[in-house]
Design a protein around this motif. Structure first.
Motif, PDB file in Angstrom:
ATOM      1  N   GLU A  52      59.680  95.458 -23.524  1.00 51.64           N
ATOM      2  CA  GLU A  52      58.736  96.559 -23.493  1.00 51.64           C
ATOM      3  C   GLU A  52      57.706  96.424 -24.615  1.00 51.64           C
ATOM      4  O   GLU A  52      56.509  96.669 -24.427  1.00 51.64           O
ATOM      5  N   ARG A  53      58.205  96.021 -25.793  1.00 54.39           N
ATOM      6  CA  ARG A  53      57.300  95.881 -26.935  1.00 54.39           C
ATOM      7  C   ARG A  53      56.222  94.835 -26.659  1.00 54.39           C
ATOM      8  O   ARG A  53      55.064  95.005 -27.035  1.00 54.39           O
ATOM      9  N   HIS A  54      56.596  93.773 -26.027  1.00 56.30           N
ATOM     10  CA  HIS A  54      55.630  92.708 -25.721  1.00 56.30           C
ATOM     11  C   HIS A  54      54.891  92.941 -24.393  1.00 56.30           C
ATOM     12  O   HIS A  54      54.071  92.111 -24.008  1.00 56.30           O
ATOM     13  N   ARG A  55      55.233  94.067 -23.730  1.00 56.39           N
ATOM     14  CA  ARG A  55      54.629  94.373 -22.419  1.00 56.39           C
ATOM     15  C   ARG A  55      54.772  93.175 -21.467  1.00 56.39           C
ATOM     16  O   ARG A  55      53.855  92.774 -20.766  1.00 56.39           O
ATOM     17  N   TYR A  56      55.975  92.614 -21.477  1.00 53.01           N
ATOM     18  CA  TYR A  56      56.255  91.432 -20.654  1.00 53.01           C
ATOM     19  C   TYR A  56      56.247  91.785 -19.173  1.00 53.01           C
ATOM     20  O   TYR A  56      56.829  92.780 -18.766  1.00 53.01           O
ATOM     21  N   ARG A  57      55.547  91.015 -18.406  1.00 53.63           N
ATOM     22  CA  ARG A  57      55.541  91.157 -16.956  1.00 53.63           C
ATOM     23  C   ARG A  57      55.883  89.809 -16.348  1.00 53.63           C
ATOM     24  O   ARG A  57      55.241  88.787 -16.669  1.00 53.63           O
ATOM     25  N   ARG A  58      56.871  89.808 -15.493  1.00 53.73           N
ATOM     26  CA  ARG A  58      57.271  88.545 -14.855  1.00 53.73           C
ATOM     27  C   ARG A  58      56.121  88.022 -14.005  1.00 53.73           C
ATOM     28  O   ARG A  58      55.511  88.775 -13.236  1.00 53.73           O
ATOM     29  N   ARG A  59      55.848  86.767 -14.169  1.00 55.58           N
ATOM     30  CA  ARG A  59      54.813  86.147 -13.338  1.00 55.58           C
ATOM     31  C   ARG A  59      55.294  86.034 -11.904  1.00 55.58           C
ATOM     32  O   ARG A  59      56.441  85.683 -11.651  1.00 55.58           O
ATOM     33  N   ALA A  60      54.378  86.336 -11.001  1.00 61.90           N
ATOM     34  CA  ALA A  60      54.726  86.147  -9.582  1.00 61.90           C
ATOM     35  C   ALA A  60      54.959  84.667  -9.329  1.00 61.90           C
ATOM     36  O   ALA A  60      54.268  83.802  -9.878  1.00 61.90           O
ATOM     37  N   LYS A  61      55.965  84.386  -8.515  1.00 58.66           N
ATOM     38  CA  LYS A  61      56.238  82.988  -8.195  1.00 58.66           C
ATOM     39  C   LYS A  61      55.037  82.389  -7.483  1.00 58.66           C
ATOM     40  O   LYS A  61      54.486  82.973  -6.557  1.00 58.66           O
ATOM     41  N   ARG A  62      54.659  81.231  -7.932  1.00 60.67           N
ATOM     42  CA  ARG A  62      53.507  80.573  -7.336  1.00 60.67           C
ATOM     43  C   ARG A  62      53.858  80.103  -5.933  1.00 60.67           C
ATOM     44  O   ARG A  62      54.807  79.345  -5.735  1.00 60.67           O
ATOM     45  N   GLN A  63      53.081  80.568  -4.997  1.00 65.82           N
ATOM     46  CA  GLN A  63      53.315  80.173  -3.612  1.00 65.82           C
ATOM     47  C   GLN A  63      52.768  78.776  -3.373  1.00 65.82           C
ATOM     48  O   GLN A  63      51.702  78.415  -3.896  1.00 65.82           O
ATOM     49  N   PRO A  64      53.455  77.959  -2.585  1.00 67.73           N
ATOM     50  CA  PRO A  64      52.876  76.669  -2.200  1.00 67.73           C
ATOM     51  C   PRO A  64      51.545  76.888  -1.502  1.00 67.73           C
ATOM     52  O   PRO A  64      51.340  77.920  -0.844  1.00 67.73           O
ATOM     53  N   THR A  65      50.615  75.951  -1.657  1.00 61.33           N
ATOM     54  CA  THR A  65      49.292  76.126  -1.058  1.00 61.33           C
ATOM     55  C   THR A  65      49.355  76.223   0.456  1.00 61.33           C
ATOM     56  O   THR A  65      48.455  76.757   1.086  1.00 61.33           O
ATOM     57  N   GLY A  66      50.415  75.713   1.055  1.00 60.27           N
ATOM     58  CA  GLY A  66      50.536  75.756   2.511  1.00 60.27           C
ATOM     59  C   GLY A  66      51.323  76.941   3.026  1.00 60.27           C
ATOM     60  O   GLY A  66      51.545  77.063   4.231  1.00 60.27           O
ATOM     61  N   ALA A  67      51.772  77.818   2.133  1.00 60.49           N
ATOM     62  CA  ALA A  67      52.552  78.972   2.586  1.00 60.49           C
ATOM     63  C   ALA A  67      51.714  79.802   3.549  1.00 60.49           C
ATOM     64  O   ALA A  67      50.552  80.081   3.301  1.00 60.49           O
ATOM     65  N   GLY A  68      52.321  80.200   4.671  1.00 55.89           N
ATOM     66  CA  GLY A  68      51.585  80.974   5.667  1.00 55.89           C
ATOM     67  C   GLY A  68      50.771  80.118   6.615  1.00 55.89           C
ATOM     68  O   GLY A  68      50.051  80.647   7.460  1.00 55.89           O
ATOM     69  N   GLN A  69      50.869  78.803   6.489  1.00 59.81           N
ATOM     70  CA  GLN A  69      50.145  77.886   7.378  1.00 59.81           C
ATOM     71  C   GLN A  69      51.142  77.055   8.187  1.00 59.81           C
ATOM     72  O   GLN A  69      52.271  76.845   7.760  1.00 59.81           O
ATOM     73  N   ILE A  70      50.683  76.592   9.342  1.00 51.41           N
ATOM     74  CA  ILE A  70      51.413  75.523  10.024  1.00 51.41           C
ATOM     75  C   ILE A  70      50.441  74.389  10.288  1.00 51.41           C
ATOM     76  O   ILE A  70      49.242  74.612  10.485  1.00 51.41           O
ATOM     77  N   ASP A  71      50.950  73.190  10.257  1.00 52.30           N
ATOM     78  CA  ASP A  71      50.153  71.994  10.541  1.00 52.30           C
ATOM     79  C   ASP A  71      50.315  71.612  12.004  1.00 52.30           C
ATOM     80  O   ASP A  71      51.440  71.563  12.506  1.00 52.30           O
ATOM     81  N   LEU A  72      49.194  71.345  12.674  1.00 49.89           N
ATOM     82  CA  LEU A  72      49.198  70.858  14.058  1.00 49.89           C
ATOM     83  C   LEU A  72      48.618  69.457  14.026  1.00 49.89           C
ATOM     84  O   LEU A  72      47.442  69.265  13.690  1.00 49.89           O
ATOM     85  N   VAL A  73      49.449  68.474  14.371  1.00 49.05           N
ATOM     86  CA  VAL A  73      49.092  67.067  14.191  1.00 49.05           C
ATOM     87  C   VAL A  73      49.046  66.355  15.541  1.00 49.05           C
ATOM     88  O   VAL A  73      50.054  66.294  16.251  1.00 49.05           O
ATOM     89  N   PHE A  74      47.874  65.844  15.905  1.00 52.76           N
ATOM     90  CA  PHE A  74      47.705  65.068  17.136  1.00 52.76           C
ATOM     91  C   PHE A  74      47.667  63.584  16.820  1.00 52.76           C
ATOM     92  O   PHE A  74      47.189  63.187  15.757  1.00 52.76           O
ATOM     93  N   HIS A  75      48.135  62.778  17.780  1.00 51.81           N
ATOM     94  CA  HIS A  75      47.895  61.340  17.602  1.00 51.81           C
ATOM     95  C   HIS A  75      46.385  61.085  17.683  1.00 51.81           C
ATOM     96  O   HIS A  75      45.849  60.235  16.995  1.00 51.81           O
ATOM     97  N   GLU A  76      45.684  61.866  18.503  1.00 51.56           N
ATOM     98  CA  GLU A  76      44.223  61.947  18.525  1.00 51.56           C
ATOM     99  C   GLU A  76      43.854  63.184  19.327  1.00 51.56           C
ATOM    100  O   GLU A  76      44.574  63.582  20.240  1.00 51.56           O
ATOM    101  N   TYR A  77      42.705  63.816  18.989  1.00 50.43           N
ATOM    102  CA  TYR A  77      42.408  65.063  19.684  1.00 50.43           C
ATOM    103  C   TYR A  77      40.984  65.170  20.215  1.00 50.43           C
ATOM    104  O   TYR A  77      40.436  66.270  20.323  1.00 50.43           O
ATOM    105  N   ASP A  78      40.397  64.062  20.582  1.00 48.11           N
ATOM    106  CA  ASP A  78      39.031  64.113  21.109  1.00 48.11           C
ATOM    107  C   ASP A  78      39.041  64.274  22.631  1.00 48.11           C
ATOM    108  O   ASP A  78      38.520  63.442  23.372  1.00 48.11           O
ATOM    109  N   SER A  79      39.626  65.372  23.126  1.00 48.66           N
ATOM    110  CA  SER A  79      39.658  65.602  24.571  1.00 48.66           C
ATOM    111  C   SER A  79      39.881  67.074  24.864  1.00 48.66           C
ATOM    112  O   SER A  79      40.339  67.840  24.010  1.00 48.66           O
TER     113      SER A  79
END
Length: 351
Positions: A52-79
């Motif tokens: 309390e004296r130091h007004r400590y606040r726990r840092r929020a856990k750093r989310q991975p940059t891809g959190a909330g995303q999904i990857d869609l991977v084609f062998h090729e997608y020009d069609s």
């Protein structure tokens, strides 16, 4: 006794700072922060006073940059085919407010390791592979990071442990060829996809099975292979249709190939379906707008993609799957490019 230290500004204090000031271990401070009960009341009070004296606040856990995303991977997608897959995926991701990251492998069916390392670093919610899949070490790499994956329309046979969504390609080849045989065609050519892709081989196997059940021999010269694109259909059709014993029907294993066949027939002065019947595969939206409208095999691409995406989200949410393999039904869509064979007219440029 608590060590007296100047108060630090907010955001600069760490658990180690608190532990040093109070004279306890960092593990004890962590237990207090986590509400653990295995800390004495006196020690807890001293730690909490320092926090309390130091007004400590726990840092929020750093989310991975891809959190909330999904990857869609084609062998090729020009069609247009790839666009149907994307639309199917979005029927699930858009309502769920999940971002979609698209990439392609330049025609390769196995992702390079540097690409996979980048995915692992971002930690997406999951990965969808379209006509491509991982090596065994790559599978283990994703599994160790708890990144689920699902394969759509696999390029080759997969392990039962790999979640996969596809369509019944053998049945699709069978019903397309049966339709032509039932119309009376006996010289039927097939323009297949790449020989190293499972769906190509399955459709060709269905083509052969339809001939076998009708007691008709397959002419090996009428079986062609290539990519699933317009140029392949056009190139093979020009060769097939300038033979003295040209086929009366062509089964193209994609609608894009079929459009190339229609162009070749028109260039050679052949009328579809009077001189040549043509059947495609996929039932892309454009198939209803060709002139004449294309008879084709409906492959439920959007449904396949949607089912795979939901399966992926279930895996990400630790929900048990009822099955790891889904094969959707293919259906024949009869339009204007197939008819009984007429007496063939002489080829204008017979070889």
């Amino acid at each position: 006794m608590t060590k007296a230290r100047p108060s630090t500004g907010p955001g600069t204090v760490t658990i180690a700072t608190i532990a040093d000031e109070v004279g306890v271990s960092t593990a004890t401070v962590s237990k207090v922060l986590n509400g653990r009960l295995d800390v004495s009341a006196l020690t807890r009070a001293r730690v909490e006073a320092s926090l309390e004296r130091h007004r400590y606040r726990r840092r929020a856990k750093r989310q991975p940059t891809g959190a909330g995303q999904i990857d869609l991977v084609f062998h090729e997608y020009d069609s247009t085919w790839a666009m149907e897959i994307i639309r199917g995926v979005e029927t699930v991701t858009v309502p769920a407010r999940i971002d979609l990251v698209l990439s392609q492998l330049q025609g390769r069916h196995r992702p390079p390791q540097e690409w996979l390392d980048g995915v692992v670093a971002r930690r997406p919610r999951g990965v969808l592979f379209v006509q491509c899949h991982l090596t065994e070490p790559q599978r283990r790499q994703l599994q160790r990071r708890a990144i689920p994956f699902v394969v759509i329309d696999t390029d080759s046979a997969t392990s039962a442990s790999v979640p996969t969504v596809g369509a019944n390609n053998w049945s699709g080849g069978l019903i397309a060829t049966r339709h032509l045989i039932e119309l009376g065609h006996r010289r039927i050519a097939v323009i297949s996809g790449p020989t190293d892709v499972l769906c190509s081989r399955a459709r060709t196997a269905g083509f052969r099975a339809a001939h076998e059940e009708a007691g008709i021999a397959v002419d090996p010269d009428l079986v062609r292979h290539g990519a699933f694109y317009v140029a392949t259909g056009h190139e093979h059709a020009l060769d097939l249709l300038t033979r003295p014993d040209r086929p009366t029907a062509i089964f193209a294993q994609s609608d894009m190939q079929a459009m190339g066949v229609l162009r070749a027939a028109r260039q050679l002065g052949l009328h579809v379906p009077d001189d040549l019947s043509v059947i495609g595969y996929d039932n892309l939206p454009v198939a209803a707008w060709t002139d004449p409208a294309l008879t084709t095999v409906h492959q439920p691409l959007r449904d396949m993609a949607g089912a795979a995406t939901q399966m992926l989200l279930d895996l990400a949410d630790k929900t048990d799957l009822t099955t790891s393999r889904i094969d959707l039904v293919t259906e024949l869509v009869v339009r204007e490019t197939t008819a009984p064979p007429a007496h063939p007219r002489p080829n204008p440029t017979s070889r």
